[in-house]
Design a protein around this motif. Sequence first.
Motif, PDB file in Angstrom:
ATOM      1  N   LEU A   1      37.810  44.042  40.009  1.00 38.26           N
ATOM      2  CA  LEU A   1      36.803  44.614  39.980  1.00 38.26           C
ATOM      3  C   LEU A   1      35.980  43.880  40.946  1.00 38.26           C
ATOM      4  O   LEU A   1      34.772  43.976  40.885  1.00 38.26           O
ATOM      5  CB  LEU A   1      36.402  43.515  39.217  1.00 38.26           C
ATOM      6  CG  LEU A   1      37.147  44.364  37.506  1.00 38.26           C
ATOM      7  CD1 LEU A   1      37.108  43.236  35.937  1.00 38.26           C
ATOM      8  CD2 LEU A   1      36.091  45.533  36.649  1.00 38.26           C
ATOM      9  N   CYS A   2      36.230  43.459  41.934  1.00 41.26           N
ATOM     10  CA  CYS A   2      35.656  42.428  43.517  1.00 41.26           C
ATOM     11  C   CYS A   2      34.821  42.315  42.777  1.00 41.26           C
ATOM     12  O   CYS A   2      34.079  41.083  43.212  1.00 41.26           O
ATOM     13  CB  CYS A   2      35.153  43.143  43.478  1.00 41.26           C
ATOM     14  SG  CYS A   2      35.866  45.310  44.173  1.00 41.26           S
ATOM     15  N   GLY A   3      35.796  40.669  41.995  1.00 38.88           N
ATOM     16  CA  GLY A   3      35.069  39.641  40.883  1.00 38.88           C
ATOM     17  C   GLY A   3      34.464  40.196  40.192  1.00 38.88           C
ATOM     18  O   GLY A   3      33.809  40.969  39.686  1.00 38.88           O
ATOM     19  N   LEU A   4      33.810  38.796  39.048  1.00 39.73           N
ATOM     20  CA  LEU A   4      32.560  38.850  38.188  1.00 39.73           C
ATOM     21  C   LEU A   4      31.695  37.894  38.761  1.00 39.73           C
ATOM     22  O   LEU A   4      31.698  36.698  38.822  1.00 39.73           O
ATOM     23  CB  LEU A   4      33.048  38.810  37.006  1.00 39.73           C
ATOM     24  CG  LEU A   4      34.673  39.438  36.253  1.00 39.73           C
ATOM     25  CD1 LEU A   4      35.720  38.933  34.874  1.00 39.73           C
ATOM     26  CD2 LEU A   4      34.041  40.692  36.104  1.00 39.73           C
ATOM     27  N   GLN A   5      30.257  38.465  38.092  1.00 39.94           N
ATOM     28  CA  GLN A   5      29.245  37.568  38.209  1.00 39.94           C
ATOM     29  C   GLN A   5      29.226  36.508  37.514  1.00 39.94           C
ATOM     30  O   GLN A   5      29.406  36.574  36.134  1.00 39.94           O
ATOM     31  CB  GLN A   5      28.063  38.429  38.189  1.00 39.94           C
ATOM     32  CG  GLN A   5      26.640  37.738  38.622  1.00 39.94           C
ATOM     33  CD  GLN A   5      25.541  39.126  39.038  1.00 39.94           C
ATOM     34  OE1 GLN A   5      25.910  39.682  39.548  1.00 39.94           O
ATOM     35  NE2 GLN A   5      24.095  38.308  38.609  1.00 39.94           N
ATOM     36  N   ALA A   6      29.131  35.035  38.060  1.00 44.30           N
ATOM     37  CA  ALA A   6      29.541  34.104  36.722  1.00 44.30           C
ATOM     38  C   ALA A   6      28.422  32.993  37.416  1.00 44.30           C
ATOM     39  O   ALA A   6      28.660  31.625  37.333  1.00 44.30           O
ATOM     40  CB  ALA A   6      30.909  33.540  37.195  1.00 44.30           C
TER      41      ALA A   6
ATOM     42  N   GLU B   1      44.987  39.571  38.620  1.00 42.42           N
ATOM     43  CA  GLU B   1      44.807  40.587  38.905  1.00 42.42           C
ATOM     44  C   GLU B   1      43.432  42.278  38.281  1.00 42.42           C
ATOM     45  O   GLU B   1      43.615  42.978  39.124  1.00 42.42           O
ATOM     46  CB  GLU B   1      46.515  41.938  38.452  1.00 42.42           C
ATOM     47  CG  GLU B   1      47.697  41.810  39.115  1.00 42.42           C
ATOM     48  CD  GLU B   1      48.935  42.214  38.491  1.00 42.42           C
ATOM     49  OE1 GLU B   1      49.781  42.246  39.321  1.00 42.42           O
ATOM     50  OE2 GLU B   1      48.916  42.444  37.312  1.00 42.42           O
ATOM     51  N   ALA B   2      43.282  41.816  37.071  1.00 35.56           N
ATOM     52  CA  ALA B   2      41.564  42.187  37.394  1.00 35.56           C
ATOM     53  C   ALA B   2      40.849  42.021  37.655  1.00 35.56           C
ATOM     54  O   ALA B   2      39.674  43.041  38.060  1.00 35.56           O
ATOM     55  CB  ALA B   2      41.774  42.708  35.351  1.00 35.56           C
TER      56      ALA B   2
END
Length: 364
Positions: free
Chosen positions: A34-39, A29-30
Amino acid sequence: MTVLDSRALNRATLARQHLLTRTDTSVPEAVAHLCGLQAQEPQEPFIGLWSRLADFKPEQLDDALTGRTMVRTHLMRRTVHLVTSDDALAWRARHDAMLRQRVLGTYRRELADIDLDQVAAAGRAAMADQQPRTMRELVQALEDRWPGPPRRVLGELLVAALIPMAQLPPRGLWHQRAGVRNVPLATWLERDIAPLPAGDSDPVGQQLLRRYLAAYGPAASADLRAWCGLAGLPTAVKAAREDLVVFRDERGRELLDLPDAPRPHPDTPAPVRFLPAFDNAILGYHDRSRIIDAPHLGLSVAGHRTVLVDGRVTATWTVRSHHLHISPLRPLTALEREAVRAEAQYLTTFLDEDIDQVQLDAEN
């Protein structure tokens, strides 16, 4: 029209990014919020989630990756992102043209006279056996037909643009070092990528706009474009405008937002937060002045881990030789130094890297 100063925008960003108060929401859900996390740096999303979620445990993200509710894939700005599987499938087709254009823009000369559709078809045929491949292995299957482009260029074209790929675990798992093995996204998730809907109202773009504003707003169209890499989504903005509220920043830029999204009072206290490299809260904007001062803008793209004090980038941090080393960018008050040290001690427990000392330098 209401004008929002930098501090008001800062507190809105912190609230949307779960950096004012850690949330007890689930990891999927988080990440969806956040529309994804740069990874592209595989361990950094763990730190980003630790700074945002109450009682976050690394195995929660590991389970989501191995359980395929989340996935690592090239998406916004042609950068590897950790996103929910639902979002990857819903958003990928809307990003296809941008992904191709970015690879071609970088390697226009090397890829001159290459038929991209033929390369894509050959790549999909090579991956039809559903076996994971490194980029090198995929290129080896095609290089006899396209001997001209450098291997690296042909590989990036295939895995970052032409074929929607998932990067498989153990890449991206906690405290694991693993190379990139790719498999088509639809194969890994056992679901097809959603086609672009017919019509000219850009419904996927509208969803991206609303989701972006929920996690980053208030924001300008230029901020939206900088975040996703798409060309401003003008059709989506026009279609959604009547459902949005409008503000101005101190320079007169128009800022869009969702009517009921949180916009805390500018004097809302902001706790110390340790951020990973390439964190959303910094890179999610064209104008990053709401969170980082102009002299330090280079930190946001150079891979430095940062510390927020009173909501702004105020220090960098590294771990080396079992020391957590913090380098302030401005003088810290005694209370600020105490708060930084307290959060740093909390971080050392989470990192589980045998850190035996927190070193907080005098300001630069």
